[in-house]
Design an enzyme around this catalytic site. Sequence first.
Site, short mmCIF file in Angstrom:
data_model
loop_
_atom_site.label_atom_id
_atom_site.label_comp_id
_atom_site.label_asym_id
_atom_site.label_seq_id
_atom_site.Cartn_x
_atom_site.Cartn_y
_atom_site.Cartn_z
N GLY A 270 0.83 -1.21 0.00
CA GLY A 270 0.00 0.00 0.00
C GLY A 270 0.86 1.26 0.00
O GLY A 270 2.09 1.20 -0.06
N SER B 268 -4.28 6.64 13.80
CA SER B 268 -4.60 7.84 13.03
C SER B 268 -4.98 8.98 13.97
O SER B 268 -5.52 8.75 15.06
CB SER B 268 -5.79 7.52 12.13
OG SER B 268 -6.36 8.68 11.61
N TYR C 32 -14.59 3.83 10.21
CA TYR C 32 -13.14 3.70 10.01
C TYR C 32 -12.38 4.18 11.25
O TYR C 32 -11.53 3.47 11.79
CB TYR C 32 -12.70 4.51 8.77
CG TYR C 32 -11.21 4.76 8.76
CD1 TYR C 32 -10.33 3.71 8.48
CD2 TYR C 32 -10.68 6.01 9.09
CE1 TYR C 32 -8.96 3.92 8.50
CE2 TYR C 32 -9.31 6.22 9.12
CZ TYR C 32 -8.46 5.18 8.82
OH TYR C 32 -7.10 5.37 8.86
N LYS D 154 -9.93 2.21 14.35
CA LYS D 154 -8.59 2.59 14.86
C LYS D 154 -8.62 2.72 16.39
O LYS D 154 -7.72 2.25 17.09
CB LYS D 154 -8.13 3.92 14.24
CG LYS D 154 -7.87 3.83 12.74
CD LYS D 154 -6.67 2.95 12.45
CE LYS D 154 -6.43 2.74 10.98
NZ LYS D 154 -5.52 1.64 10.68
N ASN E 200 -10.93 10.36 -2.60
CA ASN E 200 -11.60 11.02 -1.47
C ASN E 200 -10.72 12.10 -0.87
O ASN E 200 -11.20 13.09 -0.34
CB ASN E 200 -11.87 10.00 -0.35
CG ASN E 200 -12.76 8.88 -0.82
OD1 ASN E 200 -13.87 9.14 -1.25
ND2 ASN E 200 -12.27 7.66 -0.75
N LEU F 189 -7.53 14.91 -0.44
CA LEU F 189 -7.20 16.13 -1.19
C LEU F 189 -6.05 15.95 -2.20
O LEU F 189 -6.22 16.28 -3.38
CB LEU F 189 -6.86 17.24 -0.18
CG LEU F 189 -6.53 18.60 -0.78
CD1 LEU F 189 -7.68 19.12 -1.64
CD2 LEU F 189 -6.20 19.61 0.32
N ARG G 133 -4.90 21.27 7.64
CA ARG G 133 -4.43 19.95 8.07
C ARG G 133 -2.91 19.98 8.21
O ARG G 133 -2.22 20.84 7.65
CB ARG G 133 -4.80 18.87 7.03
CG ARG G 133 -6.29 18.66 6.84
CD ARG G 133 -6.94 18.02 8.07
NE ARG G 133 -8.38 17.83 7.92
CZ ARG G 133 -9.31 18.73 8.23
NH1 ARG G 133 -8.96 19.92 8.70
NH2 ARG G 133 -10.60 18.44 8.08
N PRO H 257 -19.57 16.89 5.17
CA PRO H 257 -20.02 16.52 6.51
C PRO H 257 -18.91 15.81 7.30
O PRO H 257 -18.19 14.97 6.76
CB PRO H 257 -21.18 15.55 6.25
CG PRO H 257 -21.61 15.82 4.84
CD PRO H 257 -20.41 16.34 4.11
#
Length: 339
Positions: free
Chosen positions: A10, A124, A149, A153, A198, A200, A231, A294
């Site tokens: 990944g 996360s 999700y 975590k 999804n 940015l 962020r 949202p």
Amino acid sequence: MSILVTGGTGFIGSHTVVELLENNEDVVVVDNFVNSSPDVIDKIKQITGKDFSFYEVDILDREKLEKVFEENSIDSVIHFAGLKAVGESVQKPLEYYHNNITGTLVLLETMRKYNCKEIVFSSSATVYGNPGVDKYAESLGRGKTTNPYGTTKAMIEKILEDLYTSDNSWKICMLRYFNPIGAHKSGLIGDNPNGIPNNLMPYIQKVAVGELKELSVFGNDYNTVDGTGVRDYIHVVDLANGHIKALSKLKTYNPGVYVYNLGSGKGCSVLELIKTFEKVNNVKVPYKIAPRRPGDIDVVCADPTKAKEELNWCTQKTIEDMCKDSWNYIKNVSLIKNN
Ligand code: NAD
Ligand code: UFG
């Protein structure tokens, strides 16, 4: 002795495998390719000039996972394997809980069976919920998660804590990532999700390369420097190196549960990221202002002091580096696709 990397083909896993191999570690990778592709294996070998063992294994498949432990002498695990799309997790909660939580339970049971009790887990920043402070320190503890999700975590963190309570010979390190972007400087590996992205940076990349028409900036009325969401972006290679530091420190630590933020401590708004991407790469990223998404909040930013003090780790790369490397990677992908 080998390090097992789950989810090692990944985005973050592949960059971590590169750094591990460059540190002359013996690496064993498992992945089921649910969100990655087999060609990453050769790319990693091409970058490093080094070999490693790969097993196409779903971590839910206990028998196959045990075979990996049977055939290798594994003394620690870096556990990336998991599903990670926030929106999808709302639509498919059972699949997310099953894959992420049951998968982790099978992995931990297998580790215990083979007396391997050292794990670094991909957590996360999402576990903090919305604490309403400028910078998130580990001492805040877990808050209220807002999607399945994030809940997986938080639950896995709790499972790991309970595991240590039951058997305090485990060494457990939970790394809370902020927003990983960027790519390896070779342009051979990076983040290129299937379908409409999804997140940015993958979206910016696809707009810049002409695959998507324009970016929607989700809200410009947040309480931030320019009204758009802020962020803490972190270069994936810095993040990968955080794992190397965490694992080598863990070796010297007493058994226990350790938690660290991996972030830069600096916030960047959506518009700042777009402008930087355009400037350093000399490309246009057309965008429009759209309603808030949202569940989004104004600012998510790490207090990275603990990782600096205890792991001697901090980010090295800038937002400019992240934008350059992301562009270099996606240009390569697009070139290969169009040839
Ligand atoms: P990714 O989807 O690129 O990598 C995850 C890998 O795990 C994929 O290759 C996938 O095929 C594999 N996988 C999933 N389920 C599996 C299973 N049951 N068996 C075997 N392999 C399986 O995601 P990433 O961005 O590299 O994230 C890695 C980890 O870091 C994930 O656990 C993710 O939740 C966490 N994380 C990511 C971010 C982020 O923004 N990218 C932020 C915080 C935490
Ligand atoms: N954004 C847009 N347009 C887009 C996508 C995102 O304006 O098309 C904005 C968002 O509103 C937000 C910022 O860009 O302000 C970052 O959004 P991302 O979707 O890239 O990342 P998030 O901060 O929402 O979440 C990411 C991961 C989570 C992880 C979290 C950790 O997706 O899995 O970082 O902080 F938990």
